[in-house]
Design an enzyme around this catalytic site. Structure first.
Site, short mmCIF file in Angstrom:
data_model
loop_
_atom_site.label_atom_id
_atom_site.label_comp_id
_atom_site.label_asym_id
_atom_site.label_seq_id
_atom_site.Cartn_x
_atom_site.Cartn_y
_atom_site.Cartn_z
N ARG A 16 -6.15 3.29 1.16
CA ARG A 16 -5.01 3.74 1.97
C ARG A 16 -5.11 5.24 2.27
O ARG A 16 -4.97 5.67 3.41
CB ARG A 16 -3.70 3.42 1.22
N HIS A 218 0.81 11.20 -10.59
CA HIS A 218 0.07 11.22 -9.33
C HIS A 218 -0.45 12.65 -9.18
O HIS A 218 0.31 13.55 -8.82
CB HIS A 218 1.00 10.81 -8.19
N HIS A 220 -3.17 15.62 -7.83
CA HIS A 220 -4.17 16.03 -6.83
C HIS A 220 -5.14 17.01 -7.48
O HIS A 220 -4.77 17.76 -8.37
CB HIS A 220 -3.47 16.66 -5.63
N CYS A 251 -6.03 16.98 1.39
CA CYS A 251 -4.80 17.76 1.21
C CYS A 251 -4.47 18.51 2.48
O CYS A 251 -5.16 19.46 2.83
CB CYS A 251 -4.98 18.73 0.05
N ASN A 262 -6.04 13.16 -4.11
CA ASN A 262 -5.98 12.47 -5.41
C ASN A 262 -7.21 12.74 -6.28
O ASN A 262 -8.32 12.84 -5.77
CB ASN A 262 -5.94 10.95 -5.20
#
Lengths: 319, 319
Positions: A16, A218, A220, A251, A262
């Site tokens: 995704r 979650h 990054h 990003c 991620n």
């Protein structure tokens, strides 16, 4: 405090994320190939694609074709993403093949809400009940609160743990008013502000206030601290993480193109497995899936492990 | 145990590592530009280049021109690298501009000694006194033991903390026999096997056995765990690290080209400064030096922070 879990759930968001942010164009067959490769790795959760307006995210205009085309593996939960009722309607057509769950998605930063959604936190909150009722009408449970910008915000600066707690409290209040039972809270480092010490503070505060909620981190890898932050989360007992194979994604808030989004799934798997934390994932199969994704995307992806390879085969040869 | 130091020494090895491993050719002026840019960042230690045989490392055939050409900044220690007496002879010509110190360089893995040096650990150890005497004859102190492959080895597999301790004991025995006073021990993850838990075990063992030695961690980011390992080192009280600006360098032991070597200096600085550990380094100036290095090298370098930029300017704009 060290409270390493015995096992973790790794929620793969690479397909995704990647096909949303990479230029492409990519064929539906390419996307299906990545999802099918991931299905054979032992992952238990794969977010396949996004039901967003093709005008906004042309990369997912073919979400239906990909959802039709991938071959589900037993024991794997497949998910989709949507942001509004038209998206939910599209997702409903794949009920069964996809596990559909709704989310109360908020930001700990009011400034980020305004920038990202063009509405204040209060306006966002006020819009939630209608959204939740649409889910309930379709018999899609809303069980999760998501908190964006939980560690810092490019538009507001540092975010305090108290702001994260207040945001969760707002979400729980909406849930109560609409009759939702919240089981999960997702805490996101949307713009790459987390450090291990911030993770300790924020997760410590959330755990203490809500011992009944399962926390998903979650993270990054915007500034190279992503895996160190994941390790800090593990030490705080976090046993659920959102990740992207090969570090797929990116990003939009970084200074230059090419900054990672991620954390890379395979790097988190390596960290966990080498420390005795079970993931259920075959890391070598996962690295092969990462390399397939990199060939399809056609540029070097952020994961370093996909370039170096795992320790298992080297260890076996050395023995 | 958490024993975060109040400040750390960051030993910059980027110029030496980078121009050794990157294809090039690069001009001496390019190399000097990188060193001079680093000199203005607050770094207190910069390894400028390598006095190795040009036949083996053509990238450093111009070591003399670079050593001549860079402009030393006050308060910065500049170092060179050499592996044998001809190298030492070349380095001696820059005594004063460079701070010359010798090292007893060993490997915790006998198999790695054989692969890398073409001699066993015992043979390597037996060769040390002659090398040390050459240093002593030139009045260059030998104050450091280096332990390669301290966390694992591609040719031997896992390395136990006891092997690291035995290797240090061997080095200290040679030092005693030759009249050297050892002050520092450098523990290197040469092939990218370290994890936070291995760092805790190895550093814990070394600290306990040698509380009088200052430990330097030399970490590679081969598999994406480098900064997590550095954080584990900091928690164990380690206050000295070898790093490379922009992640300059690489790993000859990785499965594919492009795998990183040393952890990126600016990512370690970010980790430390955001956690209140002083580095003395201006991270924004360092990121500019990293970008200069990347422009000169002409390919994307491993550091993600150089792409995303530091938090300082964003925080200032948000305030």
């Amino acid at each position: 405090m060290t409270d390493l879990p015995q096992s973790v759930l790794i929620k793969e968001e690479g397909p995704r994320e990647g096909f949303q942010i990479e230029k492409g164009p990519f064929t539906s067959a390419d996307k299906i190939a990545v999802v099918d490769a991931l299905s054979g790795t032992g992952l238990r959760f794969i977010q396949v694609g996004s039901f967003v307006a093709p005008r906004l995210v042309p990369g997912w205009a073919d979400a239906e074709a990909v959802m039709e085309g991938f071959t589900p593996a037993p024991g794997v939960e497949y998910a989709g993403l949507w942001f509004n009722e038209p998206g939910l309607e599209r997702a409903l057509k794949f009920r069964g093949k996809l596990t559909l769950k709704g989310s109360i998605s908020l930001s700990a930063s009011d400034a980020f809400s305004r920038k990202n959604l063009n509405r204040s936190h209060a306006e966002n909150l006020a819009a939630m009940p209608a959204r939740i009722f649409a889910h309930q009408a379709a018999d899609v449970p809303v069980t999760r609160i998501g908190v964006m910008a939980a560690f810092g915000c490019n538009f507001e600066g540092d975010i305090q743990p108290a702001q994260v707690l207040a945001t969760i409290a707002d979400g729980l209040s909406v849930a109560r008013d609409t009759g939702c039972t919240i089981k999960d809270v997702m805490v996101a480092d949307t713009m790459g502000w987390a450090t291990p010490i911030r993770v300790e503070r924020v997760i410590g505060a959330v755990r203490a206030a809500h011992p009944d909620l399962r926390i998903t981190l979650h993270l990054h890898d915007t500034r190279g601290l992503g895996i160190a932050n994941a390790h800090a989360g593990l030490r705080m007992g976090v046993d659920s993480f959102d990740t992207s194979v090969a570090g797929l994604g990116g990003c939009p808030f970084a200074a230059q193109p090419g900054a990672p989004g991620n954390i890379a799934t395979e790097e988190l798997v390596l960290l966990c497995e080498e420390m005795g934390i079970a993931t259920g994932i075959d890391i070598d199969a996962l690295i092969e899936a990462a390399r397939l994704a990199e060939r399809i995307i056609g540029r070097p992806l952020p994961s370093t492990l996909l370039r170096s390879g795992g320790l298992g085969p080297i260890r076996a040869r050395a023995a």
